[in-house]
Design a protein around this motif. Structure first.
Motif, PDB file in Angstrom:
ATOM      1  N   MET A  49       0.845  -1.181   0.076  1.00 39.77           N
ATOM      2  CA  MET A  49      -0.040  -0.067  -0.192  1.00 39.77           C
ATOM      3  C   MET A  49       0.862   1.240   0.043  1.00 39.77           C
ATOM      4  SD  MET A  49      -3.059   1.006   2.728  1.00 39.77           S
ATOM      5  CE  MET A  49      -3.985   2.373   2.063  1.00 39.77           C
ATOM      6  N   VAL A  50       0.543   2.391  -0.649  1.00 33.91           N
ATOM      7  CA  VAL A  50       1.271   3.368  -0.829  1.00 33.91           C
ATOM      8  C   VAL A  50       0.588   4.470  -0.019  1.00 33.91           C
ATOM      9  CG1 VAL A  50       2.045   5.291  -2.646  1.00 33.91           C
ATOM     10  CG2 VAL A  50       1.996   2.895  -3.440  1.00 33.91           C
ATOM     11  N   GLU A  51       1.477   5.224   0.900  1.00 34.43           N
ATOM     12  CA  GLU A  51       1.147   6.238   1.850  1.00 34.43           C
ATOM     13  C   GLU A  51       1.345   7.449   1.252  1.00 34.43           C
ATOM     14  OE1 GLU A  51       1.907   5.185   5.681  1.00 34.43           O
ATOM     15  OE2 GLU A  51       0.723   3.678   5.839  1.00 34.43           O
ATOM     16  N   LEU A  52       0.842   8.440   1.592  1.00 36.61           N
ATOM     17  CA  LEU A  52       1.350   9.822   1.304  1.00 36.61           C
ATOM     18  C   LEU A  52       2.450  10.253   2.308  1.00 36.61           C
ATOM     19  CD1 LEU A  52      -2.054  11.675   0.598  1.00 36.61           C
ATOM     20  CD2 LEU A  52      -0.563  10.341  -1.015  1.00 36.61           C
ATOM     21  N   TYR A  53       3.752   9.474   1.981  1.00 37.51           N
ATOM     22  CA  TYR A  53       4.708   9.711   3.040  1.00 37.51           C
ATOM     23  C   TYR A  53       5.031  11.064   3.186  1.00 37.51           C
ATOM     24  CZ  TYR A  53       7.432  10.573  -1.246  1.00 37.51           C
ATOM     25  OH  TYR A  53       7.877  10.998  -2.383  1.00 37.51           O
ATOM     26  N   TRP A  54       4.871  11.976   2.792  1.00 35.34           N
ATOM     27  CA  TRP A  54       5.271  13.472   2.918  1.00 35.34           C
ATOM     28  C   TRP A  54       4.510  13.795   3.911  1.00 35.34           C
ATOM     29  CZ3 TRP A  54       3.400  11.657  -1.654  1.00 35.34           C
ATOM     30  CH2 TRP A  54       2.298  12.137  -2.061  1.00 35.34           C
ATOM     31  N   LEU A  55       3.236  13.406   4.222  1.00 34.29           N
ATOM     32  CA  LEU A  55       2.280  13.927   5.094  1.00 34.29           C
ATOM     33  C   LEU A  55       2.784  13.616   6.572  1.00 34.29           C
ATOM     34  CD1 LEU A  55      -0.979  13.520   3.688  1.00 34.29           C
ATOM     35  CD2 LEU A  55       0.127  15.635   3.644  1.00 34.29           C
ATOM     36  N   PRO A  56       2.630  14.464   7.764  1.00 31.31           N
ATOM     37  CA  PRO A  56       3.182  14.114   8.971  1.00 31.31           C
ATOM     38  C   PRO A  56       2.078  13.047   9.580  1.00 31.31           C
ATOM     39  CG  PRO A  56       1.514  16.138   8.973  1.00 31.31           C
ATOM     40  CD  PRO A  56       1.914  15.732   7.647  1.00 31.31           C
ATOM     41  N   LYS A  57       2.773  12.429  10.693  1.00 30.31           N
ATOM     42  CA  LYS A  57       2.256  11.051  11.257  1.00 30.31           C
ATOM     43  C   LYS A  57       1.649  11.805  12.552  1.00 30.31           C
ATOM     44  CE  LYS A  57       4.429   6.875   9.872  1.00 30.31           C
ATOM     45  NZ  LYS A  57       4.791   5.765  10.407  1.00 30.31           N
ATOM     46  N   ILE A  58       0.580  11.776  13.076  1.00 31.83           N
ATOM     47  CA  ILE A  58       0.394  12.352  14.266  1.00 31.83           C
ATOM     48  C   ILE A  58       0.135  11.142  15.282  1.00 31.83           C
ATOM     49  CG2 ILE A  58      -1.920  13.348  15.560  1.00 31.83           C
ATOM     50  CD1 ILE A  58      -2.544  14.614  12.859  1.00 31.83           C
ATOM     51  N   ASP A  59       0.831  11.378  16.256  1.00 28.41           N
ATOM     52  CA  ASP A  59       1.155  10.246  17.274  1.00 28.41           C
ATOM     53  C   ASP A  59      -0.357  10.042  17.968  1.00 28.41           C
ATOM     54  OD1 ASP A  59       3.841   9.854  16.688  1.00 28.41           O
ATOM     55  OD2 ASP A  59       4.440  11.243  18.235  1.00 28.41           O
ATOM     56  N   ASP A  60      -0.916  10.771  18.345  1.00 28.28           N
ATOM     57  CA  ASP A  60      -2.271  10.528  19.003  1.00 28.28           C
ATOM     58  C   ASP A  60      -3.435  10.436  18.160  1.00 28.28           C
ATOM     59  OD1 ASP A  60      -2.040  13.327  18.542  1.00 28.28           O
ATOM     60  OD2 ASP A  60      -3.062  13.685  20.516  1.00 28.28           O
ATOM     61  N   TRP A  61      -3.347  10.182  16.947  1.00 26.24           N
ATOM     62  CA  TRP A  61      -4.343  10.331  15.919  1.00 26.24           C
ATOM     63  C   TRP A  61      -5.554   9.582  16.324  1.00 26.24           C
ATOM     64  CZ3 TRP A  61      -7.356   7.546  12.725  1.00 26.24           C
ATOM     65  CH2 TRP A  61      -8.023   8.353  11.670  1.00 26.24           C
ATOM     66  N   ARG A  62      -5.419   8.326  16.750  1.00 25.94           N
ATOM     67  CA  ARG A  62      -6.561   7.321  17.176  1.00 25.94           C
ATOM     68  C   ARG A  62      -7.399   8.088  18.250  1.00 25.94           C
ATOM     69  NH1 ARG A  62      -8.977   4.130  13.864  1.00 25.94           N
ATOM     70  NH2 ARG A  62      -7.427   2.926  12.764  1.00 25.94           N
ATOM     71  N   GLU A  63      -6.719   8.796  19.471  1.00 23.14           N
ATOM     72  CA  GLU A  63      -7.386   9.379  20.487  1.00 23.14           C
ATOM     73  C   GLU A  63      -8.052  10.580  20.137  1.00 23.14           C
ATOM     74  OE1 GLU A  63      -9.142  10.431  24.129  1.00 23.14           O
ATOM     75  OE2 GLU A  63      -8.134   8.424  23.336  1.00 23.14           O
ATOM     76  N   ARG A  64      -7.623  11.474  19.218  1.00 20.47           N
ATOM     77  CA  ARG A  64      -8.118  12.490  18.487  1.00 20.47           C
ATOM     78  C   ARG A  64      -9.493  12.157  17.714  1.00 20.47           C
ATOM     79  NH1 ARG A  64      -3.453  16.369  16.522  1.00 20.47           N
ATOM     80  NH2 ARG A  64      -5.016  17.445  15.614  1.00 20.47           N
ATOM     81  N   LEU A  65      -9.300  11.194  17.139  1.00 18.42           N
ATOM     82  CA  LEU A  65     -10.698  10.684  16.345  1.00 18.42           C
ATOM     83  C   LEU A  65     -11.658  10.307  17.248  1.00 18.42           C
ATOM     84  CD1 LEU A  65     -11.830   9.979  13.296  1.00 18.42           C
ATOM     85  CD2 LEU A  65     -10.837   7.435  14.022  1.00 18.42           C
ATOM     86  N   ARG A  66     -11.342   9.707  18.220  1.00 23.71           N
ATOM     87  CA  ARG A  66     -12.370   9.335  19.207  1.00 23.71           C
ATOM     88  C   ARG A  66     -13.101  10.437  19.774  1.00 23.71           C
ATOM     89  NH1 ARG A  66     -13.455   9.251  23.723  1.00 23.71           N
ATOM     90  NH2 ARG A  66     -11.486   9.927  24.826  1.00 23.71           N
ATOM     91  N   ARG A  67     -12.177  11.378  19.899  1.00 23.13           N
ATOM     92  CA  ARG A  67     -12.990  12.648  20.500  1.00 23.13           C
ATOM     93  C   ARG A  67     -13.617  13.540  19.456  1.00 23.13           C
ATOM     94  NH1 ARG A  67      -7.441  13.638  23.117  1.00 23.13           N
ATOM     95  NH2 ARG A  67      -6.885  14.991  21.242  1.00 23.13           N
ATOM     96  N   LEU A  68     -13.604  13.227  18.413  1.00 27.42           N
ATOM     97  CA  LEU A  68     -14.457  13.693  17.355  1.00 27.42           C
ATOM     98  C   LEU A  68     -15.945  13.456  17.652  1.00 27.42           C
ATOM     99  CD1 LEU A  68     -12.915  13.407  13.656  1.00 27.42           C
ATOM    100  CD2 LEU A  68     -13.205  15.565  15.030  1.00 27.42           C
ATOM    101  N   GLY A  69     -16.201  12.161  17.977  1.00 24.65           N
ATOM    102  CA  GLY A  69     -17.631  11.652  18.514  1.00 24.65           C
ATOM    103  C   GLY A  69     -18.174  12.354  19.678  1.00 24.65           C
ATOM    104  N   ASP A  70     -17.329  13.121  20.339  1.00 25.17           N
ATOM    105  CA  ASP A  70     -17.948  13.860  21.633  1.00 25.17           C
ATOM    106  C   ASP A  70     -18.569  15.157  21.102  1.00 25.17           C
ATOM    107  OD1 ASP A  70     -16.811  12.048  23.146  1.00 25.17           O
ATOM    108  OD2 ASP A  70     -15.110  13.379  23.446  1.00 25.17           O
TER     109      ASP A  70
END
Length: 188
Positions: free
Chosen positions: A1-22
């Motif tokens: 799978m090819v990812e957009l390697y030039w974009l930053p990784k966000i370490d707490d991405w999953r936690e921030r996604l979960r908070r969207l549901g709030d």
């Protein structure tokens, strides 16, 4: 799978996604920030699902100009919807997608009472696969038969573009057909 390697990784991405549901006023901005990260297919689908649950309508300022993209194809295109919507989100665009029933792109274009016409796209993407375009042609076909078949395919494509432009007065995008090689050893 090819990812957009030039974009930053966000370490707490999953936690921030979960908070969207709030809920809250931060949903659109936070979702756009998460879309700007290096995402794999699972993260893309998760972000799209969470945003669709959290925001039923475009945010203020985008409601009057959503991108309504019709995906018209000869096969299933459902796997493209989340990635297209998240790519739009990355650019702060609200993208609504529509897909014709399996292989029914021509019928939907020609029937002005179809769901496609009710959707009123402001952009159309044609994704016709090679097997569909080459239907009826084989290695045993004569040169004349192949020329006739290719002429018919070209006329059908021209007709699709013409109908899309006439009915919707919008940009038309046409995905190139992927090369299809005969399976010499079954599915291997």
């Amino acid at each position: 799978m090819v990812e957009l390697y030039w974009l930053p990784k966000i370490d707490d991405w999953r936690e921030r996604l979960r908070r969207l549901g709030d809920g809250g006023d931060h949903i659109w901005d936070e979702a756009a920030a998460l879309a700007g990260a290096r995402l794999d297919a699972l993260q893309t689908n998760a972000l799209d699902t969470m945003l669709r649950r959290s925001l039923r309508e475009p945010p203020q300022g985008l409601a009057d100009k959503p991108v309504r993209l019709a995906l018209l194809g000869s096969s299933t295109l459902a796997h493209l919807h989340p990635a297209i919507r998240v790519a739009g989100l990355r650019r702060r665009l609200w993208v609504e997608t529509y897909e014709n029933d399996y292989g029914q792109y021509w019928q939907e274009l020609t029937d002005t009472n179809s769901a496609l016409h009710r959707f009123k796209p402001n952009a159309v993407l044609f994704a016709l696969d090679a097997r569909h375009l080459a239907g009826g042609m084989s290695a045993g076909s004569s040169a004349g038969d192949i020329e006739t078949a290719l002429t018919e395919v070209a006329e059908r494509i021209r007709g699709c573009w013409r109908l899309a432009r006439e009915h919707f007065a919008c940009p038309v995008i046409h995905q190139m057909a992927l090369p299809v090689h005969p399976s010499l050893l079954g599915g291997n």
